[in-house]
Write a protein that holds these residues in place. Sequence first.
Motif, short mmCIF file in Angstrom:
data_model
loop_
_atom_site.label_atom_id
_atom_site.label_comp_id
_atom_site.label_asym_id
_atom_site.label_seq_id
_atom_site.Cartn_x
_atom_site.Cartn_y
_atom_site.Cartn_z
N ALA A 36 -61.13 14.42 -34.10
CA ALA A 36 -60.62 15.76 -34.39
C ALA A 36 -59.11 15.72 -34.61
CB ALA A 36 -60.97 16.71 -33.26
N LEU A 37 -58.39 14.98 -33.76
CA LEU A 37 -56.93 14.87 -33.89
C LEU A 37 -56.55 14.26 -35.23
CD1 LEU A 37 -54.41 13.79 -31.22
CD2 LEU A 37 -54.37 12.67 -33.42
N PHE A 38 -57.18 13.13 -35.57
CA PHE A 38 -56.85 12.46 -36.83
C PHE A 38 -57.26 13.29 -38.04
CE2 PHE A 38 -56.14 8.83 -34.13
CZ PHE A 38 -55.20 8.08 -34.82
N ALA A 39 -58.35 14.05 -37.94
CA ALA A 39 -58.75 14.92 -39.05
C ALA A 39 -57.69 15.98 -39.30
CB ALA A 39 -60.10 15.57 -38.74
N ARG A 40 -57.11 16.54 -38.23
CA ARG A 40 -56.04 17.54 -38.38
C ARG A 40 -54.81 16.94 -39.03
NH1 ARG A 40 -57.44 18.74 -33.15
NH2 ARG A 40 -55.61 17.68 -32.29
N VAL A 41 -54.44 15.74 -38.61
CA VAL A 41 -53.18 15.14 -39.03
C VAL A 41 -53.27 14.48 -40.39
CG1 VAL A 41 -51.43 13.40 -38.46
CG2 VAL A 41 -52.42 14.80 -36.66
N THR A 42 -54.33 13.73 -40.64
CA THR A 42 -54.36 12.88 -41.83
C THR A 42 -54.89 13.56 -43.09
OG1 THR A 42 -56.60 12.01 -41.48
CG2 THR A 42 -54.77 10.86 -40.36
N ASP A 43 -55.82 14.45 -42.94
CA ASP A 43 -56.50 15.06 -44.08
C ASP A 43 -57.13 14.00 -44.98
OD1 ASP A 43 -57.36 17.37 -45.40
OD2 ASP A 43 -55.72 17.26 -46.86
N LEU A 44 -57.54 12.88 -44.36
CA LEU A 44 -58.20 11.78 -45.07
C LEU A 44 -59.55 11.51 -44.42
CD1 LEU A 44 -55.20 9.28 -45.30
CD2 LEU A 44 -56.17 10.61 -47.18
N PRO A 45 -60.50 10.96 -45.16
CA PRO A 45 -61.79 10.62 -44.55
C PRO A 45 -61.65 9.42 -43.62
CG PRO A 45 -61.71 9.87 -46.82
CD PRO A 45 -60.45 10.65 -46.59
N ALA A 46 -62.44 9.44 -42.56
CA ALA A 46 -62.48 8.31 -41.63
C ALA A 46 -63.35 7.21 -42.21
CB ALA A 46 -63.05 8.76 -40.29
N MET A 47 -62.95 5.96 -41.97
CA MET A 47 -63.72 4.80 -42.43
C MET A 47 -63.77 3.78 -41.30
SD MET A 47 -61.91 4.27 -46.20
CE MET A 47 -61.68 2.59 -45.80
N ILE A 48 -64.79 2.97 -41.29
CA ILE A 48 -64.87 1.87 -40.32
C ILE A 48 -64.14 0.67 -40.93
CG2 ILE A 48 -66.38 0.24 -39.15
CD1 ILE A 48 -66.54 2.99 -37.93
N TRP A 49 -63.23 0.12 -40.15
CA TRP A 49 -62.50 -1.10 -40.52
C TRP A 49 -63.04 -2.20 -39.62
CZ3 TRP A 49 -58.21 -1.96 -43.85
CH2 TRP A 49 -57.86 -0.85 -44.60
N GLY A 50 -63.56 -3.25 -40.22
CA GLY A 50 -64.18 -4.31 -39.42
C GLY A 50 -65.43 -3.75 -38.76
N THR A 51 -65.54 -3.93 -37.47
CA THR A 51 -66.72 -3.43 -36.76
C THR A 51 -66.41 -2.35 -35.75
OG1 THR A 51 -66.54 -5.20 -35.14
CG2 THR A 51 -68.00 -5.59 -37.03
N HIS A 52 -65.14 -2.22 -35.32
CA HIS A 52 -64.83 -1.32 -34.21
C HIS A 52 -63.66 -0.38 -34.44
CE1 HIS A 52 -66.94 -4.76 -32.32
NE2 HIS A 52 -67.53 -3.79 -31.65
N LYS A 53 -63.02 -0.44 -35.57
CA LYS A 53 -61.84 0.38 -35.81
C LYS A 53 -62.19 1.56 -36.71
CE LYS A 53 -58.66 -3.56 -35.64
NZ LYS A 53 -59.63 -4.63 -35.45
N VAL A 54 -61.65 2.73 -36.37
CA VAL A 54 -61.80 3.92 -37.19
C VAL A 54 -60.45 4.14 -37.86
CG1 VAL A 54 -62.30 6.39 -37.23
CG2 VAL A 54 -63.53 4.88 -35.62
N GLY A 55 -60.43 4.08 -39.18
CA GLY A 55 -59.15 4.15 -39.88
C GLY A 55 -59.12 5.23 -40.94
N TYR A 56 -57.90 5.58 -41.30
CA TYR A 56 -57.64 6.63 -42.28
C TYR A 56 -56.66 6.10 -43.32
CZ TYR A 56 -59.81 9.43 -38.70
OH TYR A 56 -60.70 9.93 -37.79
N GLY A 57 -57.06 6.17 -44.59
CA GLY A 57 -56.21 5.66 -45.66
C GLY A 57 -56.03 4.16 -45.56
N ARG A 58 -55.22 3.63 -46.45
CA ARG A 58 -54.92 2.19 -46.43
C ARG A 58 -53.55 1.96 -47.06
NH1 ARG A 58 -59.15 -1.20 -48.55
NH2 ARG A 58 -60.59 0.42 -47.97
N TYR A 59 -52.92 0.87 -46.61
CA TYR A 59 -51.65 0.49 -47.23
C TYR A 59 -51.62 -1.01 -47.42
CZ TYR A 59 -49.61 -1.05 -42.71
OH TYR A 59 -49.35 -1.70 -41.54
N ALA A 60 -50.88 -1.43 -48.44
CA ALA A 60 -50.75 -2.85 -48.75
C ALA A 60 -49.43 -3.35 -48.18
CB ALA A 60 -50.77 -3.05 -50.26
N TYR A 61 -49.45 -4.56 -47.65
CA TYR A 61 -48.22 -5.16 -47.11
C TYR A 61 -48.26 -6.66 -47.36
CZ TYR A 61 -51.10 -6.61 -43.13
OH TYR A 61 -52.08 -7.18 -42.34
N THR A 62 -47.08 -7.28 -47.27
CA THR A 62 -46.96 -8.72 -47.45
C THR A 62 -46.40 -9.31 -46.17
OG1 THR A 62 -46.54 -8.39 -49.80
CG2 THR A 62 -45.94 -10.54 -48.88
#
Length: 144
Positions: A36-62
């Motif tokens: 609920a907190l992340f839905a209010r703040v991010t306005d992005l859909p939740a996705m599973i990252w790996g097997t146990h992480k709930v993430g919002y959006g994505r960014y590229a880094y080097t």
Amino acid sequence: MTVVEPVANVSQSRVERYISTLDDPQRKAESEALLALFARVTDLPAMIWGTHKVGYGRYAYTMDGGRSSEFMIAGFEPAKKHVIVYLSPDFEEFTAPLEILGKHEKGKSCIFIKALKDVNLAALEEMVRLGMASTEKNYKTSES
């Protein structure tokens, strides 16, 4: 022409299914509160990252060695010992909300919280908001 009706009108998302399978009632309740907190703040859909992480959006880094990768802009992981909240790499610069956050430990770009009841949720929400703005400013981001 045959029309195939869906088995259920509303299906659970992969994230909701994951949260519903958590054995620890505390972690399940905390995860629902964080959704609920992340839905209010991010306005992005939740996705599973790996097997146990709930993430919002994505960014590229080097990385220092030149290897490129992607990670969630913000998210959380309901681990056994802690809830891990993933923030921006520069989250330690958010001194005002960090000072009033409550019981937590700092990681490289995350914080570890033993129990969500021990932190100021308004401060946590502000940290997520600041982290998203910082990551979007400093990295190439996308929603999916």
